[in-house]
Design a protein around this motif. Structure first.
Motif, PDB file in Angstrom:
ATOM      1  N   LYS A 122      -2.688   1.313  -9.837  1.00 41.90           N
ATOM      2  CA  LYS A 122      -1.604   2.269 -10.023  1.00 41.90           C
ATOM      3  C   LYS A 122      -0.397   1.889  -9.172  1.00 41.90           C
ATOM      4  CE  LYS A 122      -4.754   6.134 -10.895  1.00 41.90           C
ATOM      5  NZ  LYS A 122      -5.263   7.441 -10.429  1.00 41.90           N
ATOM      6  N   ILE A 123       0.772   2.163  -9.731  1.00 39.50           N
ATOM      7  CA  ILE A 123       2.016   1.982  -8.985  1.00 39.50           C
ATOM      8  C   ILE A 123       2.751   3.319  -9.011  1.00 39.50           C
ATOM      9  CG2 ILE A 123       4.128   0.638  -8.709  1.00 39.50           C
ATOM     10  CD1 ILE A 123       2.931  -1.477 -10.577  1.00 39.50           C
ATOM     11  N   GLN A 124       3.096   3.805  -7.816  1.00 37.21           N
ATOM     12  CA  GLN A 124       3.793   5.088  -7.739  1.00 37.21           C
ATOM     13  C   GLN A 124       4.553   5.198  -6.418  1.00 37.21           C
ATOM     14  OE1 GLN A 124       1.158   8.479  -7.846  1.00 37.21           O
ATOM     15  NE2 GLN A 124       2.793   9.940  -8.165  1.00 37.21           N
ATOM     16  N   PRO A 125       5.878   5.219  -6.413  1.00 34.22           N
ATOM     17  CA  PRO A 125       6.772   5.097  -7.559  1.00 34.22           C
ATOM     18  C   PRO A 125       7.117   3.632  -7.824  1.00 34.22           C
ATOM     19  CG  PRO A 125       8.036   5.573  -5.594  1.00 34.22           C
ATOM     20  CD  PRO A 125       6.593   5.492  -5.170  1.00 34.22           C
ATOM     21  N   ALA A 126       7.429   3.298  -9.060  1.00 37.48           N
ATOM     22  CA  ALA A 126       7.749   1.912  -9.404  1.00 37.48           C
ATOM     23  C   ALA A 126       9.172   1.554  -8.985  1.00 37.48           C
ATOM     24  CB  ALA A 126       7.591   1.705 -10.910  1.00 37.48           C
ATOM     25  N   LYS A 127       9.353   0.271  -8.643  1.00 36.44           N
ATOM     26  CA  LYS A 127      10.666  -0.278  -8.323  1.00 36.44           C
ATOM     27  C   LYS A 127      10.988  -1.374  -9.336  1.00 36.44           C
ATOM     28  CE  LYS A 127      10.672   0.436  -3.315  1.00 36.44           C
ATOM     29  NZ  LYS A 127      10.847  -0.220  -1.993  1.00 36.44           N
ATOM     30  N   LEU A 128      12.264  -1.729  -9.405  1.00 39.84           N
ATOM     31  CA  LEU A 128      12.684  -2.772 -10.339  1.00 39.84           C
ATOM     32  C   LEU A 128      11.920  -4.076 -10.099  1.00 39.84           C
ATOM     33  CD1 LEU A 128      16.571  -2.249 -10.330  1.00 39.84           C
ATOM     34  CD2 LEU A 128      14.935  -1.477 -12.054  1.00 39.84           C
ATOM     35  N   LYS A 163       0.802  -1.228   0.000  1.00 38.06           N
ATOM     36  CA  LYS A 163       0.000   0.000   0.000  1.00 38.06           C
ATOM     37  C   LYS A 163       0.832   1.274   0.000  1.00 38.06           C
ATOM     38  CE  LYS A 163      -3.758  -2.353   2.399  1.00 38.06           C
ATOM     39  NZ  LYS A 163      -3.005  -3.615   2.590  1.00 38.06           N
ATOM     40  N   ASP A 164       2.135   1.149   0.253  1.00 32.92           N
ATOM     41  CA  ASP A 164       2.957   2.362   0.199  1.00 32.92           C
ATOM     42  C   ASP A 164       3.159   2.831  -1.239  1.00 32.92           C
ATOM     43  OD1 ASP A 164       6.319   0.948   0.357  1.00 32.92           O
ATOM     44  OD2 ASP A 164       4.436   0.058  -0.316  1.00 32.92           O
ATOM     45  N   ARG A 165       2.958   1.919  -2.204  1.00 35.44           N
ATOM     46  CA  ARG A 165       3.206   2.309  -3.594  1.00 35.44           C
ATOM     47  C   ARG A 165       2.105   1.892  -4.560  1.00 35.44           C
ATOM     48  NH1 ARG A 165       6.754  -0.020  -6.082  1.00 35.44           N
ATOM     49  NH2 ARG A 165       6.989  -1.893  -4.810  1.00 35.44           N
TER      50      ARG A 165
END
Lengths: 117, 110
Positions: free
Chosen positions: A78-84, A62-64
């Motif tokens: 939605k993803i924000q911010p994305a990680k590898l 839920k943090d992203r």
């Protein structure tokens, strides 16, 4: 009968960018699911909606990640911010039922392949 | 923690062979077990099993569930190259929540 629709089919973004996926379930299906499938693994449930209410989001970071299903039909993830490590196929599914005592097969959309560089 | 384990992880067979795929599970409040075939991206539904000992059959594919021993098998007879895919086993708990195994990759050689 039209199947589950998803868009886009492919997305490439850089880490720390944001991205959104869209899903339109089969008409009349009250329950909608978002899954994340990392290469070599089975799909993992991120969030489940029944109509426009959240039934289960215990595995959603839920943090992203966020998701909504306004009006109880289509949904966005939605993803924000994305990680590898978010690189995966994001699958949307829908089912006719989904209450506490019911079982019903889930029908999957074609998925969105996300690559985070 | 709920767990679904599939075996083998992968196998290669020749056309006409018979294959058996295995799925074992540890899930609280079991509701049903489902098999899916995944080619390209979207898993497509094959079977849903809720009762022990009752075989479900569709063409060359069949499946059976053993709720006492907590496993299921998927059989494919007279395999064809079009059967090449990932076969996913999933178990449904309350509210139809699915827990998937990692899948078995089947390759059928002509």
């Amino acid at each position: 009968e039209a199947g589950v629709a998803q868009s886009p089919r492919y997305k490439i973004i850089e880490k720390r960018q944001s991205v959104a996926f869209w899903c339109n379930p089969i008409s009349g299906h009250a329950t909608l699911y978002w899954y994340q499938q990392i290469l070599g693994q089975g799909p993992k449930l991120l969030i489940q909606f029944q109509n426009n209410g959240v039934v289960d989001d215990s595995q959603l970071p839920k943090d992203r990640f966020s998701a909504e299903r306004l009006k109880g039909v289509d949904s966005t993830l939605k993803i924000q911010p994305a990680k590898l490590e978010d690189s995966a196929v994001y699958l949307c599914a829908s089912s006719l039922l989904g209450g506490a005592s019911s079982v019903a097969e889930q029908y999957f959309g074609p998925g969105t392949r996300l690559t985070v560089t | 923690e709920d767990k679904v384990v599939q075996s083998p992880l992968s196998l290669v067979v020749h056309e006409g062979d018979t294959v058996t795929l295995n799925c074992s599970y540890e899930v609280t409040n079991f509701r049903s077990l489902l098999w899916y075939k995944q080619e390209k991206k979207a898993p497509t539904f094959l079977f849903m099993l809720t009762s022990s000992g009752i075989e479900k059959k569709s063409g060359r594919l069949s499946s059976i569930l053993d709720k006492k021993e907590l496993f299921s098998i998927l059989n494919i007879t007279a395999t064809q190259t079009g059967d090449s895919a990932i076969y996913l086993c999933a178990v449904a708990g309350p509210r139809n929540k699915l827990v998937f195994g990692a899948g078995t990759i089947l390759r059928v050689k002509s």
